[in-house]
Motif scaffolding. Structure first.
Motif, PDB file in Angstrom:
ATOM      1  N   UNK A 177      99.453   4.763  68.956  1.00 48.58           N
ATOM      2  CA  UNK A 177      98.691   4.320  70.061  1.00 48.58           C
ATOM      3  C   UNK A 177      97.605   3.362  69.804  1.00 48.58           C
ATOM      4  N   UNK A 178      97.162   3.608  68.526  1.00 49.39           N
ATOM      5  CA  UNK A 178      96.015   2.964  67.585  1.00 49.39           C
ATOM      6  C   UNK A 178      96.500   1.222  67.800  1.00 49.39           C
ATOM      7  N   UNK A 179      97.757   1.307  66.863  1.00 43.54           N
ATOM      8  CA  UNK A 179      98.558  -0.226  66.875  1.00 43.54           C
ATOM      9  C   UNK A 179      98.679  -0.798  68.129  1.00 43.54           C
TER      10      UNK A 179
ATOM     11  N   UNK B 127     102.831  -0.122  78.991  1.00 42.95           N
ATOM     12  CA  UNK B 127     102.351   0.664  79.740  1.00 42.95           C
ATOM     13  C   UNK B 127     100.631   0.153  79.779  1.00 42.95           C
ATOM     14  N   UNK B 128     100.066  -0.104  78.488  1.00 42.79           N
ATOM     15  CA  UNK B 128      98.761  -0.617  78.442  1.00 42.79           C
ATOM     16  C   UNK B 128      98.824  -2.150  78.977  1.00 42.79           C
ATOM     17  N   UNK B 129      99.677  -2.880  78.669  1.00 51.14           N
ATOM     18  CA  UNK B 129      99.621  -4.299  79.365  1.00 51.14           C
ATOM     19  C   UNK B 129      99.631  -4.166  80.843  1.00 51.14           C
TER      20      UNK B 129
ATOM     21  N   UNK C 269      96.409  -4.174  69.394  1.00 48.11           N
ATOM     22  CA  UNK C 269      97.197  -5.586  69.955  1.00 48.11           C
ATOM     23  C   UNK C 269      96.828  -5.914  71.258  1.00 48.11           C
ATOM     24  N   UNK C 270      96.329  -5.282  72.211  1.00 48.64           N
ATOM     25  CA  UNK C 270      95.836  -5.583  73.285  1.00 48.64           C
ATOM     26  C   UNK C 270      94.408  -5.660  73.842  1.00 48.64           C
ATOM     27  N   UNK C 271      93.722  -5.323  72.896  1.00 46.18           N
ATOM     28  CA  UNK C 271      92.085  -5.420  72.777  1.00 46.18           C
ATOM     29  C   UNK C 271      91.915  -6.949  73.078  1.00 46.18           C
ATOM     30  N   UNK C 272      92.241  -8.033  72.564  1.00 46.60           N
ATOM     31  CA  UNK C 272      91.882  -9.195  72.913  1.00 46.60           C
ATOM     32  C   UNK C 272      92.050  -9.658  74.627  1.00 46.60           C
TER      33      UNK C 272
END
Length: 436
Positions: free
Chosen positions: A298-300, A340-342, A304-307
């Motif tokens: 989950x952290x990885x 899912x996060x994207x 990757x999606x923070x930017x």
């Protein structure tokens, strides 16, 4: 739907009926045998009465009533040579006289009778007994056998059920083995300890699994070749567009090149998504993947999606999570949660929130990703996992992200569900994973 009868039920039913039939046949046989013994005994008794008690017809006419048991229903009678009844013990019985010495059976309005007739020079002596007495004695003699037979019926049913269960236990074991397998497993089935009748079926299934393995290998090779063959010309086109830009910018050419480059980028993204989906659906996973810590995955995925989240001023919040081991491929889990996060970030308006939560229940860990977007219309929720189906909104996308999530979840033995939030607008993606 076609109704299928159970082999276990059929065997139990037929074996039970067979045992009941044999039991009933044994009971009837016991009744017949038991009836013969009283008949022989009572015939000897009547002959003895006729021979021992009576010396002549005149003697019988003069003698008092012989000691007879009323329950035996025995009637002693004497006739003169002309057929006139001289004596009857007990009285008031007018049974038909038989004309020959020996045993005979006859019927009167009072029922059936069995008699022994002794024809003398001075008349006829006849000892008769009602047939009902004989049947009652035979029934009493056979009753223990009949009762035992009916008591054995439920016991025989339990015994047959147990025996059939023992016979079919290898088939049950084979069924459990098949149900416990992963959908993409092609491991050969063991035919040891199986009945000879089942071995050919297992052999045919193993042959089918071998063909499936060959097909999966061919599909894997095709996907690998397609990835190379599709990406190479798209990369070459992008290079050519960049070269055209460097040659100069004639009037109107810049806009055309921008549209061409955007189309190539979209095609490249769609191709990459199609290849990822194809790999997820066709490539087999290891039978025993090494457990991976879910917290690291989950952290990885978040990193990757923070930017992308920062560009829309979206806050991603997540509580600390223990390193729960998950028995799945690490790359599959990373791609599942990344998609899912994207989606959550893509459909959440600027300044929104994406929250991650998790909990453990009965050997599983549940991860929920909740956003503050507009959600998905209820009529579309059952279809959003199908390829090229997208929710509402004007966001760019290929419509393959959730299809990839569904395929990766199947490979990882997980379950994914989407639901609209009830506390406010937004969507909740719920992922249930088995703990290693």
């Amino acid at each position: 739907m076609t109704h299928r009868s159970s082999l276990r039920k059929q065997l139990t039913m037929w074996f039970t009926l067979l045992l009941i039939s044999f039991g009933l046949a044994g009971g009837v046989g016991a009744y017949i045998v038991a009836q013969q013994d009283p008949d022989n005994f009572l015939d000897d008794q009547m002959r003895g009465i006729a021979l021992d008690v009576v010396g002549s017809v005149d003697d019988l006419a003069q003698m008092p009533a012989p000691p007879l048991n009323a329950s035996d229903m025995i009637v002693v009678q004497a006739w003169d040579p002309d057929g006139r009844l001289l004596k009857s013990f007990p009285p008031n019985f007018d049974l038909p006289r038989q004309t020959k010495t020996g045993f005979s059976s006859f019927t009167t309005p009072q029922g059936g009778w069995r008699s022994y007739t002794w024809v003398l020079d001075d008349g006829t002596v006849q000892v008769s007994q009602q047939a009902l007495v004989r049947r009652e004695l035979a029934l009493k003699a056979a009753l223990p056998a009949l009762v035992t037979t009916f008591l054995l019926i439920p016991i025989s049913w339990l015994l047959v059920r147990w025996v059939v269960g023992r016979i079919l236990s290898p088939v049950d074991h084979l069924t459990r083995d098949l149900l416990a397998r992963r959908p993409d497993s092609t491991q050969q089935l063991s035919s040891s300890d199986l009945p000879g009748e089942i071995v050919p079926l297992v052999g045919a299934m193993n042959e089918a699994l071998s063909r499936v393995r060959i097909m999966l290998t061919a599909q894997r090779q095709f996907v690998s070749n397609a990835a190379h063959q599709l990406r190479t010309p798209l990369t070459a086109l992008r290079i050519q567009v960049r070269n055209l830009r460097q040659l100069g910018n004639p009037t109107g050419a810049g806009g055309m090149l921008d549209e061409m480059e955007l189309g190539i980028l979209r095609m490249s993204a769609l191709t990459s998504q199609l290849l990822v989906l194809a790999r997820a659906e066709t490539l087999p996973v290891l039978d025993v993947p090494a457990p991976v810590p879910l917290s690291e995955v989950l952290q990885e995925a978040i990193a990757c999606l923070i930017p992308q989240a920062e560009s829309k001023e979206i806050t991603i919040s997540s509580a600390e999570m223990a390193p729960i081991p998950i028995k799945a491929e690490r790359h599959d889990l990373e791609m599942l949660f990344s998609n899912l996060l994207d989606n959550a970030i893509r459909y959440t308006p600027r300044g929104g929130h994406v929250d991650l939560s998790f909990r453990s229940e009965d050997g599983t860990v549940i991860v929920e990703i909740a956003d503050t977007g507009q959600g998905i219309p209820e009529e579309l929720l059952p279809r959003v996992f199908d390829p090229f189906v997208r929710g509402t909104g004007d966001q760019e996308g290929t419509g393959l992200g959730l299809s990839i999530v569904k395929a990766l979840a199947a490979r990882a033995g997980a379950q994914v569900q989407l639901a609209n939030r009830t506390d406010r607008s937004g969507l909740v993606a719920r992922v249930e994973l088995p703990i290693a």
